[in-house]
Write an enzyme that holds these catalytic residues in place. Structure first.
Site, short mmCIF file in Angstrom:
data_model
loop_
_atom_site.label_atom_id
_atom_site.label_comp_id
_atom_site.label_asym_id
_atom_site.label_seq_id
_atom_site.Cartn_x
_atom_site.Cartn_y
_atom_site.Cartn_z
N LYS A 104 0.64 -0.93 -0.19
CA LYS A 104 0.08 -0.07 0.04
C LYS A 104 0.92 1.40 0.06
O LYS A 104 2.12 1.16 0.34
CB LYS A 104 -0.91 -0.30 1.10
CG LYS A 104 -1.84 -1.22 1.23
CD LYS A 104 -2.87 -1.45 2.48
CE LYS A 104 -3.72 -2.45 2.31
NZ LYS A 104 -4.74 -2.61 3.62
N TYR A 142 -11.91 -2.90 -3.60
CA TYR A 142 -12.57 -3.18 -2.26
C TYR A 142 -13.94 -3.14 -2.37
O TYR A 142 -14.69 -2.92 -1.38
CB TYR A 142 -12.05 -2.05 -1.38
CG TYR A 142 -10.73 -2.04 -0.92
CD1 TYR A 142 -10.24 -3.46 -0.33
CD2 TYR A 142 -9.78 -1.23 -1.12
CE1 TYR A 142 -9.23 -3.37 0.44
CE2 TYR A 142 -8.21 -1.37 -0.42
CZ TYR A 142 -8.01 -2.77 0.28
OH TYR A 142 -6.81 -2.88 0.81
N ASN A 192 -1.88 0.09 7.22
CA ASN A 192 -1.29 -1.28 7.49
C ASN A 192 -0.37 -1.92 6.35
O ASN A 192 -0.27 -3.09 6.36
CB ASN A 192 -2.41 -2.21 8.08
CG ASN A 192 -3.32 -2.44 7.05
OD1 ASN A 192 -3.49 -1.90 5.79
ND2 ASN A 192 -4.44 -3.32 7.24
N HIS A 207 -1.51 -5.61 1.46
CA HIS A 207 -2.80 -6.30 1.35
C HIS A 207 -2.50 -7.78 0.53
O HIS A 207 -1.61 -7.73 0.01
CB HIS A 207 -3.85 -5.64 0.32
CG HIS A 207 -4.76 -6.50 -0.30
ND1 HIS A 207 -5.97 -6.83 0.44
CD2 HIS A 207 -4.55 -7.25 -1.47
CE1 HIS A 207 -6.66 -7.70 -0.41
NE2 HIS A 207 -5.92 -8.01 -1.59
N GLU A 228 -8.76 -10.94 -7.99
CA GLU A 228 -7.98 -9.87 -7.90
C GLU A 228 -6.53 -9.72 -9.01
O GLU A 228 -6.39 -8.85 -9.74
CB GLU A 228 -7.12 -9.75 -6.48
CG GLU A 228 -8.42 -9.31 -5.37
CD GLU A 228 -7.75 -9.58 -4.07
OE1 GLU A 228 -6.79 -9.80 -3.82
OE2 GLU A 228 -8.86 -9.23 -3.16
P1 RTP Z 1 -6.38 -6.38 3.04
O1 RTP Z 1 -7.84 -6.42 2.35
O2 RTP Z 1 -5.88 -5.01 2.98
O3 RTP Z 1 -5.39 -7.43 2.94
O4 RTP Z 1 -6.98 -6.43 4.67
P2 RTP Z 1 -7.76 -7.34 5.44
O5 RTP Z 1 -8.21 -8.51 4.45
O6 RTP Z 1 -6.68 -7.99 6.48
O7 RTP Z 1 -8.78 -6.47 6.04
P3 RTP Z 1 -10.35 -6.19 5.54
O8 RTP Z 1 -11.31 -6.43 6.60
O9 RTP Z 1 -10.48 -6.75 3.95
O10 RTP Z 1 -10.07 -4.52 5.36
C1 RTP Z 1 -9.40 -4.23 4.37
C2 RTP Z 1 -8.54 -3.12 4.59
O11 RTP Z 1 -9.56 -1.84 5.22
C3 RTP Z 1 -8.74 -1.20 6.29
N1 RTP Z 1 -9.46 -1.22 7.49
N2 RTP Z 1 -9.69 -0.07 8.06
N3 RTP Z 1 -11.73 -0.15 11.15
C4 RTP Z 1 -10.99 0.36 10.20
O12 RTP Z 1 -10.56 1.59 10.13
C5 RTP Z 1 -10.86 -0.29 9.16
N4 RTP Z 1 -10.79 -1.84 9.06
C6 RTP Z 1 -10.21 -2.16 7.88
C7 RTP Z 1 -7.43 -1.73 6.58
O13 RTP Z 1 -6.60 -1.19 5.42
C8 RTP Z 1 -7.59 -3.08 5.79
O14 RTP Z 1 -6.48 -3.89 5.32
#
Ligand code: RTP
Length: 147
Positions: A9, A49, A112, A115, A126
């Site tokens: 990212k 997303y 973070n 991804h 993707e």
């Molecule tokens: P990614 O898709 O980025 O690998 O992350 P992930 O599966 O671990 O998490 P996901 O639930 O799919 O969320 C995608 C990205 O959204 C941001 N996020 N912000 N509460 C919040 O502010 C929040 N929750 C999620 C994070 O950048 C997350 O990686």
């Protein structure tokens, strides 16, 4: 052979973590199949997303992803989707174990670093979204003894 989509990212790119991240996947034994540094526009980020469009953090997430260039990659290897997620660590960096990428390099869930696809099905979608041009075909000579 299984493939996953990994994106460094904008914060990971800006902080100079590209080499460190690539190194962790390479040292594990996975093969890099595609890589590009790209600026994505809002519609593209919203498409990537789309599953999160109802979440309250969706707009902030899209702003973050379009805030600077990202590194888009395809990695290949046995179990690379699930193991890639382990290498990355939990979504919230404060909950990520030390030794994971997020555990070692991040604090904020909204910054973070990286991804990784969460399933083989998501990875297929993707990879098609990010690499419509297709990817170069090559076979690492290491495969014969790693796998
Ligand atoms: P990614 O898709 O980025 O690998 O992350 P992930 O599966 O671990 O998490 P996901 O639930 O799919 O969320 C995608 C990205 O959204 C941001 N996020 N912000 N509460 C919040 O502010 C929040 N929750 C999620 C994070 O950048 C997350 O990686």
């Amino acid at each position: 052979m299984e493939r996953t989509f990994i994106m460094i990212k904008p914060d990971g790119v800006q902080r100079g973590l590209i080499g460190e991240i690539i190194s962790r996947f390479e040292k594990k034994g996975f093969s890099l199949k595609a890589l590009k540094l790209v600026n994505v526009d809002r519609p593209f980020a919203e498409k990537h997303y789309a599953d999160l469009s109802a979440k309250p953090f969706f707009n902030g997430l899209v702003e973050y992803i379009i805030s600077g260039p990202v590194v888009a990659m395809v990695w290949e290897g046995k179990g690379v989707v699930a193991t890639g997620r382990k290498i990355i660590g939990a979504t919230n960096p404060l909950a990520s174990e030390p030794g994971t990428i997020r555990g070692d390099f991040a604090i904020d869930i909204g910054r973070n670093v990286i991804h990784g696809s969460d399933s083989v099905e998501s990875a297929t979608k993707e990879i098609a979204l990010w690499f419509p041009e297709g990817i170069v075909s090559w076979q690492s000579s290491l495969h014969s003894w790693i796998y």
